[in-house]
Design an enzyme around this catalytic site. Structure first.
Site, PDB file in Angstrom:
ATOM      1  N   GLY A  45      26.576 -35.390  13.170  1.00 55.41           N
ATOM      2  CA  GLY A  45      25.966 -36.552  12.545  1.00 55.41           C
ATOM      3  C   GLY A  45      25.818 -36.449  11.038  1.00 55.41           C
ATOM      4  O   GLY A  45      26.393 -35.588  10.399  1.00 55.41           O
ATOM      5  N   TYR A  46      25.007 -37.366  10.488  1.00 49.85           N
ATOM      6  CA  TYR A  46      24.856 -37.544   9.053  1.00 49.85           C
ATOM      7  C   TYR A  46      26.244 -37.766   8.452  1.00 49.85           C
ATOM      8  O   TYR A  46      26.733 -37.029   7.611  1.00 49.85           O
ATOM      9  CB  TYR A  46      24.130 -36.365   8.393  1.00 49.85           C
ATOM     10  CG  TYR A  46      23.292 -36.825   7.218  1.00 49.85           C
ATOM     11  CD1 TYR A  46      22.173 -37.618   7.427  1.00 49.85           C
ATOM     12  CD2 TYR A  46      23.642 -36.504   5.915  1.00 49.85           C
ATOM     13  CE1 TYR A  46      21.413 -38.078   6.357  1.00 49.85           C
ATOM     14  CE2 TYR A  46      22.897 -36.965   4.838  1.00 49.85           C
ATOM     15  CZ  TYR A  46      21.790 -37.748   5.073  1.00 49.85           C
ATOM     16  OH  TYR A  46      21.044 -38.211   4.009  1.00 49.85           O
ATOM     17  N   HIS A  51      33.991 -37.231   8.430  1.00 53.11           N
ATOM     18  CA  HIS A  51      33.841 -37.645   9.832  1.00 53.11           C
ATOM     19  C   HIS A  51      34.607 -38.949  10.088  1.00 53.11           C
ATOM     20  O   HIS A  51      35.267 -39.107  11.120  1.00 53.11           O
ATOM     21  CB  HIS A  51      32.365 -37.906  10.166  1.00 53.11           C
ATOM     22  CG  HIS A  51      31.466 -36.713  10.013  1.00 53.11           C
ATOM     23  ND1 HIS A  51      30.495 -36.636   9.054  1.00 53.11           N
ATOM     24  CD2 HIS A  51      31.372 -35.564  10.731  1.00 53.11           C
ATOM     25  CE1 HIS A  51      29.833 -35.501   9.166  1.00 53.11           C
ATOM     26  NE2 HIS A  51      30.349 -34.816  10.185  1.00 53.11           N
ATOM     27  N   LYS A 167      38.430 -28.716   7.124  1.00 51.45           N
ATOM     28  CA  LYS A 167      37.307 -28.170   6.344  1.00 51.45           C
ATOM     29  C   LYS A 167      36.717 -26.942   7.044  1.00 51.45           C
ATOM     30  O   LYS A 167      36.332 -25.970   6.416  1.00 51.45           O
ATOM     31  CB  LYS A 167      36.256 -29.277   6.205  1.00 51.45           C
ATOM     32  CG  LYS A 167      34.838 -28.848   5.977  1.00 51.45           C
ATOM     33  CD  LYS A 167      34.554 -28.738   4.524  1.00 51.45           C
ATOM     34  CE  LYS A 167      33.164 -28.265   4.185  1.00 51.45           C
ATOM     35  NZ  LYS A 167      32.187 -28.292   5.229  1.00 51.45           N
ATOM     36  N   SER A 204      27.829 -32.693   5.345  1.00 50.08           N
ATOM     37  CA  SER A 204      26.465 -33.203   5.517  1.00 50.08           C
ATOM     38  C   SER A 204      25.497 -32.369   4.694  1.00 50.08           C
ATOM     39  O   SER A 204      24.470 -32.863   4.223  1.00 50.08           O
ATOM     40  CB  SER A 204      26.072 -33.153   6.997  1.00 50.08           C
ATOM     41  OG  SER A 204      27.040 -33.834   7.772  1.00 50.08           O
TER      42      SER A 204
HETATM   43  P1  AMP Z   1      30.034 -31.500  11.515  1.00 50.13           P
HETATM   44  O1  AMP Z   1      29.284 -32.776  11.739  1.00 50.13           O
HETATM   45  O2  AMP Z   1      29.787 -30.897  10.177  1.00 50.13           O
HETATM   46  O3  AMP Z   1      29.905 -30.533  12.663  1.00 50.13           O
HETATM   47  O4  AMP Z   1      31.573 -31.908  11.489  1.00 50.13           O
HETATM   48  C1  AMP Z   1      32.166 -32.626  12.526  1.00 50.13           C
HETATM   49  C2  AMP Z   1      33.655 -32.634  12.337  1.00 50.13           C
HETATM   50  O5  AMP Z   1      33.975 -33.216  11.077  1.00 50.13           O
HETATM   51  C3  AMP Z   1      34.262 -31.226  12.334  1.00 50.13           C
HETATM   52  O6  AMP Z   1      35.499 -31.234  13.008  1.00 50.13           O
HETATM   53  C4  AMP Z   1      34.445 -30.959  10.861  1.00 50.13           C
HETATM   54  O7  AMP Z   1      35.480 -30.034  10.578  1.00 50.13           O
HETATM   55  C5  AMP Z   1      34.812 -32.336  10.363  1.00 50.13           C
HETATM   56  N1  AMP Z   1      34.560 -32.423   8.927  1.00 50.13           N
HETATM   57  C6  AMP Z   1      33.426 -32.071   8.267  1.00 50.13           C
HETATM   58  N2  AMP Z   1      33.586 -32.240   6.937  1.00 50.13           N
HETATM   59  C7  AMP Z   1      34.843 -32.700   6.757  1.00 50.13           C
HETATM   60  C8  AMP Z   1      35.611 -33.062   5.607  1.00 50.13           C
HETATM   61  N3  AMP Z   1      35.116 -32.993   4.363  1.00 50.13           N
HETATM   62  N4  AMP Z   1      36.881 -33.494   5.796  1.00 50.13           N
HETATM   63  C9  AMP Z   1      37.407 -33.569   7.049  1.00 50.13           C
HETATM   64  N5  AMP Z   1      36.729 -33.246   8.166  1.00 50.13           N
HETATM   65  C10 AMP Z   1      35.468 -32.825   8.024  1.00 50.13           C
END
Ligand code: AMP
Length: 303
Positions: A45-46, A51, A167, A204
């Site tokens: 989230g956030y 995302h 990322k 986030s």
């Molecule tokens: P998170 O909410 O941080 O667990 O991320 C959820 C998904 O979004 C994961 O697969 C991350 O690798 C992806 N993600 C987070 N930040 C980025 C970004 N800047 N660019 C592309 N994908 C991202």
């Protein structure tokens, strides 16, 4: 049956919010019966544009898009930021709907880890023991938390395709291993890192940065670019030295700055015939940030 009829017409903004596995399965059962493809985007989230890029890719490639929204406590170590991790479910639902999600699965912690929960999925070895998995950093327990919750999401949603961001390059390598080893019948799609205009990888956790730290944090993507540009001509060691020097100028002491094989994460000292991951982690202001770049064998920067 028309696909549109499968999606709850009363849902706000066209997205249906589900809190438990049973209603998730019930909602997806007709979708599956119709032979529609399901794309899953796991998130904590956030939401930011990183995302949203995953959601848009899922929307373009799959009939039905499910986003999970769950701040997974088991992937946070003691002293990490679980309690203050930024949350805004209302905004997330709106953004997810705009990006084309059909369902958001946002279970409470007890739904995912009921009383008595005691089974874990663990990828062993170097993949989870280096970089973030090093015992002096987040440790392999972080990845055990990730693979356990992702395996549960795969079982609950039954996606044809699951979307992850480059990322979190190590997370991708670990999840790919798990999918191969445990025969999950799905495809993993990895999308490039989405960045702010000044290069900072979206995260986030960037919400933790004050103005001064936000400015300093741009050093992470800058040093990766320097390393990727230096490596082909001067070698990896010189590239890492140049990157470290630039980090020092920015007053940043990295947790790690390393070059590793992009697939198995084994240590590499020279560019060879396989893609090389150059990864960095550092505390900047109140945030622990990570970023990476992949250098292709033909010495062209990939992301
Ligand atoms: P998170 O909410 O941080 O667990 O991320 C959820 C998904 O979004 C994961 O697969 C991350 O690798 C992806 N993600 C987070 N930040 C980025 C970004 N800047 N660019 C592309 N994908 C991202």
């Amino acid at each position: 049956m028309n696909l549109l009829e499968l999606v709850d017409p009363n849902a706000t903004d066209g997205v249906t919010l589900l809190r438990d596995r049973r209603s998730l399965r019930a909602a997806l059962e007709p979708v599956r019966r119709e032979g529609c493809s399901i794309g899953l985007v796991p998130t904590m989230g956030y939401l930011h544009d990183g995302h949203l890029s995953l959601l848009r890719a899922a929307r373009a490639q799959c009939d039905v898009v499910v986003m999970s929204l769950f701040v997974n406590p088991t992937q946070f170590g003691p002293g990490e930021d679980l309690d203050r991790y930024p949350r805004d479910e209302e905004r997330d639902l709106r953004l997810a709907a705009e990006a084309g999600a059909d369902f958001v699965y946002a279970p409470p912690v007890e739904e995912v880890y009921p009383h008595g929960f005691s089974t874990h999925v663990e990828v062993e070895g170097e993949l989870t023991g280096v970089l973030d998995g090093d015992p002096s950093r987040r440790g392999s327990g972080h990845f055990r938390g990730v693979t356990t919750v992702v395996a549960k999401l795969f079982n609950s949603v039954g996606p044809d395709v699951a979307y992850f961001g480059q990322k979190d390059a190590q997370q991708v390598a670990v999840i790919r291993r798990m999918v191969r080893d445990l025969d999950f019948p799905l495809r993993i799609e990895v999308l490039p890192t989405v960045r702010e205009a000044d290069g900072l990888a979206m995260s986030s956790r960037n919400a933790y940065l004050d103005i001064e730290a936000r400015e300093r944090a741009t050093a992470l993507s800058r040093v990766l670019r320097i390393a990727a540009e230096t490596a082909p001509g001067e070698g990896l060691a010189a590239a890492l030295d140049a990157a470290r020097a630039e980090l020092r100028v920015a007053g940043i002491e990295p947790e790690y700055l390393e070059a590793r094989d992009a697939e198995d994460l084994s240590k590499v000292t020279e560019l060879g015939d396989r893609p090389v991951l150059i990864a960095v982690a550092a505390h900047v202001g109140g945030a622990r940030l990570i970023d990476n770049v992949v250098v292709k064998p033909n010495f062209e920067r990939m992301t």
